[in-house]
Design a protein around this motif. Structure first.
Motif, short mmCIF file in Angstrom:
data_model
loop_
_atom_site.label_atom_id
_atom_site.label_comp_id
_atom_site.label_asym_id
_atom_site.label_seq_id
_atom_site.Cartn_x
_atom_site.Cartn_y
_atom_site.Cartn_z
N LEU A 193 -3.38 -0.35 -9.33
CA LEU A 193 -4.63 -0.23 -9.25
C LEU A 193 -5.18 0.21 -7.83
O LEU A 193 -6.36 0.64 -7.75
CB LEU A 193 -5.34 -1.37 -9.55
CG LEU A 193 -5.00 -2.01 -11.17
CD1 LEU A 193 -5.75 -3.21 -11.23
CD2 LEU A 193 -5.51 -1.09 -12.23
N ASN A 194 -4.54 -0.24 -7.00
CA ASN A 194 -4.85 0.14 -5.57
C ASN A 194 -4.61 1.66 -4.94
O ASN A 194 -4.06 1.90 -4.22
CB ASN A 194 -4.30 -0.71 -4.41
CG ASN A 194 -4.55 -0.66 -3.25
OD1 ASN A 194 -5.88 -0.61 -2.75
ND2 ASN A 194 -3.94 -0.91 -2.00
N ARG A 195 -5.31 2.46 -5.57
CA ARG A 195 -5.20 3.89 -5.40
C ARG A 195 -6.38 4.78 -5.91
O ARG A 195 -7.27 3.93 -6.75
CB ARG A 195 -3.78 4.54 -6.02
CG ARG A 195 -3.55 4.19 -7.44
CD ARG A 195 -2.25 4.82 -7.68
NE ARG A 195 -2.01 4.89 -9.15
CZ ARG A 195 -1.11 5.33 -9.83
NH1 ARG A 195 0.15 5.40 -8.89
NH2 ARG A 195 -0.75 5.31 -10.85
N LEU A 196 -6.55 5.79 -5.48
CA LEU A 196 -7.76 6.50 -5.74
C LEU A 196 -8.06 6.76 -7.46
O LEU A 196 -9.07 6.45 -8.05
CB LEU A 196 -7.71 8.12 -5.47
CG LEU A 196 -8.24 8.21 -3.74
CD1 LEU A 196 -7.69 9.69 -3.26
CD2 LEU A 196 -9.56 7.74 -3.51
#
Lengths: 305, 244
Positions: free
Chosen positions: B206-209
């Protein structure tokens, strides 16, 4: 309304038929004794009534519903032969657990639990002890208290007096009698046949998966009569046996001073006495004895199916 | 879900010395030893390790020996469905696993040298929560099987993991990279085992564009599938105290 209705129920595991064509019904407030030799199918019958096993054929209804329905669970109490407990709980916690599972109000829990523990006469000193420290008899008392907790309308008890001392056995009898007065329907399986005789209104005798007999208790004990005669010591056995053979009576027991005849028709008694006296048997005492359930049980077990 | 069962199970579980020993081992001592490792920061960010969690889940299930037929039929004679009992047990075990994993995260957090761990604790907590629920569901299914079924399940898992490990070893270390069937075996074994032990890493996903929701969906669907299978098994099970 019939509380329990079983029609043509059969339960088999592969080729092994455990219960064959069981049919009976139980009316509200009846106390039914289920007796039979080991391996007769009593526990499997209870399993079917509890919805724990599915019958292979036939219909089982409890209060007109499937034994697995939640509505039936709410009115049914059950004590297994060997109840297993969460041994890390104490008696009060265990009963609180079942009180809450039964969906009863929490505010009534303390009162209900203490009342149940008082009824089963569990020593107050042991009520806060872990169940793992309990003896067999104490476990049985906790198991019985668990049945009381749910305020059941139908109780199924498998060997409720197992492991109990004589005071415990009479306590079980008092509980069953109380239930009977309150109109609770009880099915009890027990090898304490004297207790069954005292508490049950009807008795079903199971043999090899079949109900061999299902009678009112009063019918059983009145119909089965023995006639006991006593005489002074002496070798009268041949004479007694000859009389019995002539009148086609069976001798249940015979010793040097007495003999016990099985009497199916009380009208045979005067004739029997007359024949014995004629044969030279010096009869000193003669009396009727009703057969108790234990001796009937032995007879039934020895009967050919 | 039945709250009475849940509370009673938690009380019984936390009163068992073996369980407390396990909490101490897996929640405190084991993580404390790992903080000494040079790769402690990497270890911390992957606290819910798949196979470790699976072992933990099964062990927690097995640590309570009261689940005999004699116990179950007392419970099932009460007005509750078998499925709700099963769900309550799953929730209890998931809760215990979450506590143990969170405890180990706290142990890592107490070591100042690990402050450089790139993954925030909030993500690790989410990983713990999601993965513990999933592995508790797998263990729940395992526990519902009879001993023979458990043996088959454990053997199948061991074979799959074994093939995966062996194939990985052979294809990476011995110059057998050209052996196509070995690669296929490795890939299918990993695929099958990931069905049982899919690890959801919320930070990576989830920690991405463009957030990738698939690991989360897989974890939740795995949880649902194994709970459904457990419900089928427990509802179809014939209990008989005469057999004990």
């Amino acid at each position: 309304m019939t509380v329990i209705s079983i029609e043509n129920m059969t339960k088999s595991y592969g080729k092994n038929i455990v219960l064959k064509n069981i049919s009976f019904s139980v009316e509200p407030g009846e106390v039914i004794g289920i007796i039979g030799p080991n391996g007769a199918g009593k526990t499997t019958l209870f399993n079917c009534l509890l919805g724990l096993v599915q019958p292979s054929t036939g219909v089982v209804l409890v209060n007109g519903e499937s034994p697995r329905s939640i509505a039936v669970h709410k009115i049914r109490g059950f004590l297994p032969e060997r109840p297993a407990f969460d041994t890390r709980l104490n008696a009060r916690e265990f009963l609180l657990f079942h009180h809450q599972l039964a969906g009863l109000p929490f505010r009534e829990a303390k009162r209900d639990i203490e009342a149940a523990l008082d009824t089963v006469e569990l020593d107050p000193k042991t009520r806060n002890k872990h169940i793992r420290k309990f003896s067999r008899g104490m476990l049985q008392r906790v198991g019985l208290a668990q049945v009381l907790i749910g305020r059941p309308k139908i109780c199924i008890l498998d060997e409720p007096a197992s492991g109990l001392d004589p005071t415990g056995v009479s306590m079980v009898r008092r509980i069953v009698e109380k239930w009977r007065h309150e109109g609770t329907t009880v099915l009890v399986s027990s090898h304490h046949l004297d207790e069954v005789e005292k508490t049950c209104s009807r008795v079903a005798f199971l043999r090899a998966g079949e109900i061999a007999r299902f009678n009112m208790m009063s019918e059983l004990t009145l119909s089965a009569v023995r006639f006991m005669i006593h005489w002074q010591a002496g070798n009268f056995a041949p004479a007694v046996e000859a009389v019995a053979a002539r009148l086609e009576l069976s001798i249940e027991m015979q010793s040097i001073t007495c003999a016990c005849f099985e009497i199916l028709d009380r009208m045979q008694v005067p004739l029997l006495l007359e024949e014995l006296l004629k044969a030279g048997v010096p009869v000193e005492e003669a009396l009727f004895e009703r057969k108790n359930l234990e001796s009937l049980f032995v007879d039934w077990v020895n009967e050919q199916p | 879900m039945n709250l009475t069962i849940l509370i009673a199970r938690v009380i019984v579980q936390w009163r068992r010395p073996w369980f407390l020993f396990m909490v101490l081992m897996y929640g405190v001592l084991f993580p404390l030893a790992l903080t000494l490792s040079p790769t402690a920061a990497t270890v911390k960010q992957s606290i819910p390790q798949p196979y470790y969690l699976l072992i933990l889940a099964i062990y927690i299930q097995q640590a309570i020996p009261t689940e005999t037929d004699g116990y179950l039929l007392l419970v099932f004679s009460r007005p509750l469905t078998r499925s709700s009992y099963m769900l309550s047990r799953w929730a209890t075990n998931a809760f215990s696993m979450i506590v143990i994993c969170t405890l180990s995260l706290c142990v890592f957090d107490m070591v100042p040298t690990l402050e450089m761990c790139p993954v925030p604790d909030s993500y690790i907590l989410w990983n713990i929560f999601i993965n513990c629920m999933e592995y508790a569901a797998v263990a729940q299914f395992y526990n519902q099987l009879r001993p023979f079924g458990q043996f088959i399940f454990a053997t199948a898992l061991a074979i799959v993991v074994g093939i995966g490990q062996l194939a990985t070893l052979l294809t990476t270390g011995t110059g057998m990279t050209k052996v196509e069937y070995m690669e296929q075996a490795a890939s299918s074994a990993q695929g099958f085992s990931s069905m049982l032990t899919a690890n959801c890493n919320t930070y990576e996903a989830l920690n991405r564009l463009n957030p990738d929701w698939s690991p989360l969906v897989i974890a939740l669907s795995n949880t649902a599938i194994f709970l459904l299978l457990s419900a089928c098994v427990v509802n179809g099970r014939e209990l008989s105290y005469a057999e004990e």
